[in-house]
Scaffold this motif. Structure first.
Motif, PDB file in Angstrom:
ATOM      1  N   UNK A 123       0.827  -1.209   0.000  1.00 29.29           N
ATOM      2  CA  UNK A 123       0.000   0.000   0.000  1.00 29.29           C
ATOM      3  C   UNK A 123       0.861   1.258   0.000  1.00 29.29           C
ATOM      4  N   UNK A 124       0.331   2.367  -0.474  1.00 34.88           N
ATOM      5  CA  UNK A 124       1.095   3.624  -0.452  1.00 34.88           C
ATOM      6  C   UNK A 124       1.170   4.205   0.953  1.00 34.88           C
ATOM      7  N   UNK A 125       2.094   5.117   1.134  1.00 29.61           N
ATOM      8  CA  UNK A 125       2.204   5.847   2.388  1.00 29.61           C
ATOM      9  C   UNK A 125       1.102   6.899   2.468  1.00 29.61           C
ATOM     10  N   UNK A 126       0.759   7.271   3.683  1.00 34.32           N
ATOM     11  CA  UNK A 126      -0.239   8.316   3.902  1.00 34.32           C
ATOM     12  C   UNK A 126       0.323   9.326   4.897  1.00 34.32           C
ATOM     13  N   UNK A 127      -0.233  10.531   4.887  1.00 36.61           N
ATOM     14  CA  UNK A 127       0.185  11.565   5.821  1.00 36.61           C
ATOM     15  C   UNK A 127      -0.580  11.470   7.123  1.00 36.61           C
ATOM     16  N   UNK A 128      -0.294  12.409   8.020  1.00 34.53           N
ATOM     17  CA  UNK A 128      -0.915  12.413   9.351  1.00 34.53           C
ATOM     18  C   UNK A 128      -1.830  13.627   9.475  1.00 34.53           C
ATOM     19  N   UNK A 177      10.411  24.021  11.175  1.00 36.24           N
ATOM     20  CA  UNK A 177       9.600  23.555  12.314  1.00 36.24           C
ATOM     21  C   UNK A 177       8.803  22.297  12.009  1.00 36.24           C
ATOM     22  N   UNK A 178       9.503  21.224  11.736  1.00 39.07           N
ATOM     23  CA  UNK A 178       8.868  19.928  11.487  1.00 39.07           C
ATOM     24  C   UNK A 178       9.191  19.014  12.665  1.00 39.07           C
ATOM     25  N   UNK A 179       8.213  18.643  13.475  1.00 42.74           N
ATOM     26  CA  UNK A 179       8.500  17.809  14.647  1.00 42.74           C
ATOM     27  C   UNK A 179       9.023  16.433  14.255  1.00 42.74           C
ATOM     28  N   UNK A 180       9.953  15.935  15.021  1.00 41.34           N
ATOM     29  CA  UNK A 180      10.568  14.650  14.718  1.00 41.34           C
ATOM     30  C   UNK A 180       9.752  13.468  15.206  1.00 41.34           C
ATOM     31  N   UNK A 181       8.480  13.445  14.861  1.00 38.40           N
ATOM     32  CA  UNK A 181       7.649  12.286  15.162  1.00 38.40           C
ATOM     33  C   UNK A 181       8.024  11.156  14.224  1.00 38.40           C
ATOM     34  N   UNK A 182       7.851   9.924  14.689  1.00 41.66           N
ATOM     35  CA  UNK A 182       8.307   8.788  13.895  1.00 41.66           C
ATOM     36  C   UNK A 182       7.331   8.382  12.808  1.00 41.66           C
ATOM     37  N   UNK A 183       6.136   8.966  12.780  1.00 42.81           N
ATOM     38  CA  UNK A 183       5.143   8.497  11.814  1.00 42.81           C
ATOM     39  C   UNK A 183       4.372   9.628  11.136  1.00 42.81           C
ATOM     40  N   UNK A 201       7.599  -2.129  13.916  1.00 45.15           N
ATOM     41  CA  UNK A 201       7.579  -0.830  13.257  1.00 45.15           C
ATOM     42  C   UNK A 201       8.976  -0.519  12.720  1.00 45.15           C
ATOM     43  N   UNK A 202       9.062  -0.336  11.430  1.00 44.20           N
ATOM     44  CA  UNK A 202      10.313   0.024  10.774  1.00 44.20           C
ATOM     45  C   UNK A 202      10.289   1.517  10.493  1.00 44.20           C
ATOM     46  N   UNK A 203      11.327   2.226  10.892  1.00 44.38           N
ATOM     47  CA  UNK A 203      11.412   3.654  10.615  1.00 44.38           C
ATOM     48  C   UNK A 203      12.671   3.961   9.808  1.00 44.38           C
ATOM     49  N   UNK A 235      10.795  11.528   9.263  1.00 43.69           N
ATOM     50  CA  UNK A 235      10.877  10.120   9.640  1.00 43.69           C
ATOM     51  C   UNK A 235       9.619   9.407   9.165  1.00 43.69           C
ATOM     52  N   UNK A 236       9.812   8.331   8.428  1.00 41.77           N
ATOM     53  CA  UNK A 236       8.696   7.550   7.892  1.00 41.77           C
ATOM     54  C   UNK A 236       8.609   6.236   8.657  1.00 41.77           C
ATOM     55  N   UNK A 237       7.402   5.733   8.805  1.00 44.80           N
ATOM     56  CA  UNK A 237       7.210   4.503   9.562  1.00 44.80           C
ATOM     57  C   UNK A 237       6.413   3.491   8.755  1.00 44.80           C
ATOM     58  N   UNK A 238       6.852   2.242   8.813  1.00 45.49           N
ATOM     59  CA  UNK A 238       6.121   1.125   8.227  1.00 45.49           C
ATOM     60  C   UNK A 238       5.683   0.226   9.368  1.00 45.49           C
ATOM     61  N   UNK A 239       4.382   0.113   9.562  1.00 45.33           N
ATOM     62  CA  UNK A 239       3.835  -0.731  10.617  1.00 45.33           C
ATOM     63  C   UNK A 239       3.443  -2.077  10.004  1.00 45.33           C
ATOM     64  N   UNK A 240       3.986  -3.146  10.556  1.00 47.97           N
ATOM     65  CA  UNK A 240       3.745  -4.487  10.019  1.00 47.97           C
ATOM     66  C   UNK A 240       3.084  -5.327  11.100  1.00 47.97           C
TER      67      UNK A 240
END
Length: 214
Positions: free
Chosen positions: A86-91, A123-129, A176-178, A198-203
């Motif tokens: 599946x493609x990535x999505x934003x938050x 100003x981009x917060x370093x959230x993992x997802x 979770x792969x980041x 930071x991008x996250x892949x939840x498996x």
């Protein structure tokens, strides 16, 4: 980083709880500009297709069929349902703000956590997802199998990936792969500024769907 966050957060209550307002006041000044939070959310939506078209995801989709065969040969059964990842999505704006505040609230030292989260010149917060993809495998042993294949591929591409196992009492088990991806941050009429997200892949298995959806 040139943000002014010298003023301490005011603690309230015996356990040092802080209000949303006191936390938001200590974020980089750009975060208080009207339109910042919805703009950040829109940026994540714009970054998602960029990450989906990245060498990592293109190569992973190319290798998915061979991974399926390898899993069937070594373990038996079907690894992944579907012809492609599946493609990535934003938050969403609400979740970005909520998660940023919660991380600072739970930190032992709020000021250090703010510096850790906002460690870039934008100003981009370093959230993992901020950008994430969710992969559903058929069986539990498919979780580490697919996570390891993606980790090695990301490592070969120099993305410095990390894997973290997740679990909870309600039956949620995942890995979770980041990894970090270079993107461009846009805000208002200003020029696009390069930064990292930071991008996250939840498996996880299909049983995790109720956790993702709630």
């Amino acid at each position: 980083m040139s943000y002014d966050i010298a003023k301490p957060i005011v603690a309230e209550g015996k356990q040092g709880a802080t209000t949303h307002e006191s936390i938001l006041e200590r974020l980089p000044t750009q975060c208080s500009i009207p339109g910042y939070w919805p703009s950040l959310a829109q940026n994540t939506e714009d970054w998602a297709p960029v990450v989906s078209a990245s060498p990592l995801w293109r190569n992973a989709n190319t290798q998915l069929e061979s991974w399926q065969k390898e899993y069937r040969r070594e373990i038996g059964g079907t690894l992944f349902v579907g012809p492609s990842l599946p493609p990535f999505v934003g938050k969403s704006e609400a979740r970005i703000k909520e998660k940023t505040i919660e991380k600072i609230r739970r930190a032992q030292n709020a000021e250090d956590e703010i510096r850790r989260l906002f460690d870039q010149q934008v100003p981009v917060p370093g959230l993992e997802d901020l950008v994430r993809a969710r992969l559903t495998v058929q069986f539990l042993d498919g979780v580490p199998f697919l996570a390891n294949r993606l980790f090695h591929l990301a490592n070969e591409l120099g993305l410095s990936p990390q894997i973290e196992a997740k679990g909870s009492l309600n039956g949620y088990f995942a890995q979770h792969l980041t990894f970090r991806s270079q993107v461009f941050f846009r805000f208002g009429a200003g020029a696009a500024t390069p930064c990292y997200v930071t991008c996250e892949v939840q498996i996880a298995t299909a049983l995790a769907k109720h956790v993702w959806e709630n």
